[in-house]
Structures are given as C-alpha cells and as structure tokens.
Write an enzyme that holds these catalytic residues in place. Structure first.
Site, mmCIF file in Angstrom:
data_model
loop_
_atom_site.group_PDB
_atom_site.id
_atom_site.type_symbol
_atom_site.label_atom_id
_atom_site.label_comp_id
_atom_site.label_asym_id
_atom_site.label_seq_id
_atom_site.Cartn_x
_atom_site.Cartn_y
_atom_site.Cartn_z
ATOM 1 N N PRO A 45 1.872 -13.694 -64.877
ATOM 2 C CA PRO A 45 0.953 -12.658 -65.355
ATOM 3 C C PRO A 45 0.113 -13.164 -66.521
ATOM 4 O O PRO A 45 0.636 -13.775 -67.457
ATOM 5 C CB PRO A 45 1.902 -11.531 -65.794
ATOM 6 C CG PRO A 45 3.170 -11.773 -65.046
ATOM 7 C CD PRO A 45 3.273 -13.256 -64.897
ATOM 8 N N LEU A 46 -1.172 -12.897 -66.454
ATOM 9 C CA LEU A 46 -2.080 -13.393 -67.482
ATOM 10 C C LEU A 46 -1.738 -12.820 -68.854
ATOM 11 O O LEU A 46 -1.852 -13.506 -69.871
ATOM 12 C CB LEU A 46 -3.523 -13.055 -67.102
ATOM 13 C CG LEU A 46 -4.624 -13.722 -67.951
ATOM 14 C CD1 LEU A 46 -4.529 -15.230 -67.837
ATOM 15 C CD2 LEU A 46 -5.987 -13.244 -67.493
ATOM 16 N N CYS A 47 -1.282 -11.567 -68.888
ATOM 17 C CA CYS A 47 -0.959 -10.959 -70.185
ATOM 18 C C CYS A 47 0.216 -11.681 -70.838
ATOM 19 O O CYS A 47 0.251 -11.852 -72.064
ATOM 20 C CB CYS A 47 -0.669 -9.480 -70.016
ATOM 21 S SG CYS A 47 0.674 -9.115 -68.856
ATOM 22 N N THR A 48 1.184 -12.098 -70.030
ATOM 23 C CA THR A 48 2.329 -12.835 -70.565
ATOM 24 C C THR A 48 1.896 -14.199 -71.072
ATOM 25 O O THR A 48 2.297 -14.631 -72.159
ATOM 26 C CB THR A 48 3.408 -13.005 -69.478
ATOM 27 O OG1 THR A 48 3.845 -11.726 -69.042
ATOM 28 C CG2 THR A 48 4.599 -13.791 -70.016
ATOM 29 N N ASN A 63 -0.221 -13.573 -74.376
ATOM 30 C CA ASN A 63 0.314 -12.859 -75.533
ATOM 31 C C ASN A 63 1.785 -13.123 -75.831
ATOM 32 O O ASN A 63 2.153 -13.272 -76.997
ATOM 33 C CB ASN A 63 0.112 -11.349 -75.341
ATOM 34 C CG ASN A 63 -1.347 -10.987 -75.156
ATOM 35 O OD1 ASN A 63 -2.200 -11.455 -75.903
ATOM 36 N ND2 ASN A 63 -1.638 -10.167 -74.160
#
EC number: 6.2.1.64
Length: 438
Positions: A208-211, A214
């Site tokens: 996941p790009l958010c993981t 961030n």
C-alpha cells in the site's frame, strides 16, 4: 553419423531412437535420421541463463542437442555461485549467457553453442524464426507473456486458412518459486498458451502506498519507497528513465536511498540483494526445484524433437514443500484468449468525466491485462505514450483531459505495453460513476 569418442556416452540415445516402444508417439518411426536431425538440424533457443537456465543447458546438451543458443541480459553476481553451477568466482561481472555457453562447450565436445548477452525484447522476428524449439527459464511473468505472444505472432496460415505447421515453434516453459515449480508445453495456436491461463499466476506482491510513504515497517517498504516515490521525484538518471533491475547503477541508487529510509525508521535488513529482488520481484530459488523442473523441460524438448513418446499434455505441477509431489493436467485453450484466440475488444466502462490518467490507472489495476506502462492510440491518433521520453513528453498533456473530450462512446482504443507485443483492443463505454467506484 558417428560421434567419435562421445559415441559411448550416447548409447542410450541409440537405444531409444532406433527401436519402437509402447509409449511412442503415433508419428514415431525408428531411424538414424532422428539422431541426425537432433545433432545436425534441430536448433534450440534457451531463454535465461540463471538457476533454471544453467540446468536446462546442461540437460539439453547431455540429451543430444548439438545446436543450442542461449540469451540472457544479466551478468554473473557473486550471489549466483551457490546454485548456478556453470559460473565460477572469476566469472563475476561477466555476461551469464556467454559464460554459460563457454562452460558447456568446454565440457561437451562437438556441440555448437552460442551465448547472446542481450535483451529478448530487442531481438527481431528473424532471430526467433530460426529455431525449432524455444525453452524458457525465466523468472518474469512479463517476459514470459512477451515470449509467448512473439511465437504466436510467428505462426502463419495457408491459403485455405489452416495453420502452416512449418511456422509453429513449440515453447517449453519452466518456472520455479521456492520449493514449487511447473513445466508446460505450449504449441502456439494449437494448444493453450501462456495467456490462456494467466490466472494461474497470482498478481505480484504490491505494498500500500500509504504504508510505504508514512509508516514503513519492513525493509521491502523502504525499497519500494525509493523505487516508486523517490525515483520519479529525483530522476537520478534523467527524465523519463525507468528503474531497471538489471542495471547495477540503478539498483545501487535504490539500495542506498532505501538504507537511508530504513535508518530513519530503525528498520533492519535492507541489502543490495534484497533491493534487486524487490525491484525485479524475485523469489529465492531452490537448487533442487530448478533441477527437477529443468529435467522435465529437457525431457519434453527431446520428445518433441524425436517423437519417442507423447509430449506432456500440457502442464506439470511440482510441489516439494512437504515431500515430492507432481501432478500433470491439461489446461484448456480459451477461444476468447487475447493472444491466441479470437478475442473481441475488451469492454471498459468509464465515466465520461474521468481523465485519461484515471483510465490508465484503471488499466494498470486490471487483473486480466496486467500492464505496467500502457500506451494508448485511437484512430491512428496518439492519446498517450509511456515511452520513449520524447513521445511521453509530447502526449502527457492529454492526461488531465476528460474522456468525453478525447473519446467517443463505443470507440476502440489500441493498447500496447512492453509485456504485450501483439497489443490489445479496448472498447470504451460511458456510464455515470464516481472515480472512487471505478
């Protein structure tokens, strides 16, 4: 026909080609002509000179094939030496294909073997047309799709519409994944092809790009951050240059940036080898799996060249995780297969207010297409080219435009991608939906 001092080593070949047997193919006819064909006429291309490729070259050469060529873009790395037995310490940094060919030529007299340090995508049609068999030991789904479609594209038809069998080049595809592996026989336009059963291969792992951006927790997250976020931001090797897992400078840059990211979040385990593995989606190889799968592939090549037995029909699965288990079954050819069948344009439903960039995102997420760098044209007009950089620059102005400004309801778009030499036709239909529900 005598092979001189090697004749004793080939005694088994005489036994199985000069007499009939209960498992022989209906076209089999015992004759010295079979060995003449095997030694003097049959040309085999081995694609890949890694763990599986080394085993394939050894097995094919010891099975009597005398005209072999091997193509691979990689160079020998020190990490290859524990299982890729055709390489030695002094070979590190040298082209795999050339080193492997030289090793085989030194050990087996009378063999005509040639290595090509090259990319399979860069070879012209004439290069592939010269071979009777192609045996693949690739670790990339994209490369296997491309090779499958290239051989399909070489098949020609007679005036009455039937297949010209002289243009059919069988593909024997081997693949390994840890303690599991598979071998399959693909007769282009006649049996199930690689694309017919693409769903046998789950989509490659993504994070996941958010993981990644961030809250990284794994070394793989740091490597992906360097690859998918920092690389396009910083463009270390020039605008439009894509990450190449076979380029040591690219891998080194990703590795160093990933190490910096890992240090910030106190994450251990980022290595050069892991960085290359994440970039290329490499799964660690097991030598015994490579040996078993390569033996099966070489056996199928020998059967196809001599008809001493019926070939595999058409898929063999091997699982060595809890014992030794193999299972053979026939995968069915899909009439609607976009590569070898009579596929109609793939219907894509979109909102007219989506942008072209939205459409490209949808295509990348499509589990059937599995494209990475799609280019789109309509009515001989370019919508978007992902490469080269000059064409991408000239067409990227279309990305923010809405689809109702660029396309008409029901129009056909031609999609190309590095993994799809034949391309795909898409038909666009408009409907009202929000982007998040696409």
């Amino acid at each position: 026909m005598s092979q001189g001092k090697d004749e004793g080593k080939l005694e088994d070949l005489y036994l199985i080609t000069l007499r009939n047997g209960p498992f022989a193919h209906e076209s089999f006819s015992p004759s010295e002509d079979l060995l003449n064909f095997l030694w003097n006429e049959c040309k085999v291309l081995v694609v890949g000179a890694g763990g599986l490729g080394c085993e394939l070259l050894k097995d094919l050469a010891l099975s009597g094939f005398r005209n072999i060529e091997v193509i691979d873009l990689d160079v020998v790395d020190v990490t290859n030496l524990n299982r890729q037995f055709l390489f030695r310490q002094q070979d590190v940094g040298k082209p795999k294909a050339e080193v492997a060919a030289a090793f085989i030529a030194k050990r087996i007299s009378g063999i005509n073997i040639k290595g090509h340090h090259a990319n399979i995508y860069d070879q012209p049609r004439e290069f592939y047309k010269q071979f009777n068999l192609v045996v693949a030991g690739l670790d990339s789904i994209d490369a296997r799709r491309w090779l499958n479609e290239t051989l399909i594209d070489l098949v020609e038809t007679n005036d009455d519409g039937t297949i010209d069998v002289s243009t059919v080049i069988p593909l024997i595809d081997g693949g390994t994944e840890g303690f599991r592996g598979q071998a399959r026989v693909i007769i282009p336009k006649m049996s199930a092809c690689f694309e017919c059963n693409l769903d046998l291969f789950p989509p490659q792992i993504s994070y996941p790009l958010c993981t990644i951006a961030n809250t990284p927790r794994l070394p793989e997250h740091c490597i992906e951050y360097a690859s998918v976020i920092l690389w396009p931001q910083q463009q270390p090797f020039g605008a439009g240059t894509k990450v190449d897992g076979d380029n040591p400078e690219h891998v080194k840059w990703i590795f160093e940036r990933a190490q910096e990211r890992a240090n910030q979040f106190h994450i251990q385990g980022v290595t050069y080898r892991l960085s290359q593995g994440v970039i290329k989606h490499i799964i660690p190889a097991v030598a015994s799996t490579n040996a078993i799968v390569a033996a099966s592939c070489a056996n199928e090549a020998f059967k196809l060249a001599t008809y001493i037995a019926n070939p595999l029909n058409n898929y063999m699965l091997y699982n060595g995780e809890s014992g030794v288990y193999t299972y053979a079954f026939e995968t069915e050819r899909r009439e609607e297969c976009p590569a070898c069948g009579r596929a109609q344009p793939k219907k894509i439903c979109v909102s007219p207010k989506w942008t072209l960039a939205d459409l490209i995102e949808v295509l990348r997420e499509d589990t059937e297409l599995r494209v990475k760098s799609p280019s789109l044209t309509v009515s001989s007009r370019a919508l978007y080219y992902s490469s080269p950089a000059s064409l991408e620059q000239a067409t990227k102005e279309n990305l923010p435009q809405s689809l109702d400004c660029l396309l008409e309801e029901g129009c056909e778009i031609f999609l190309t991608d590095p993994a799809l030499p034949l391309g795909r036709k898409l038909q666009i239909f408009f409907h009202k939906c929000s982007k998040k529900n696409k």
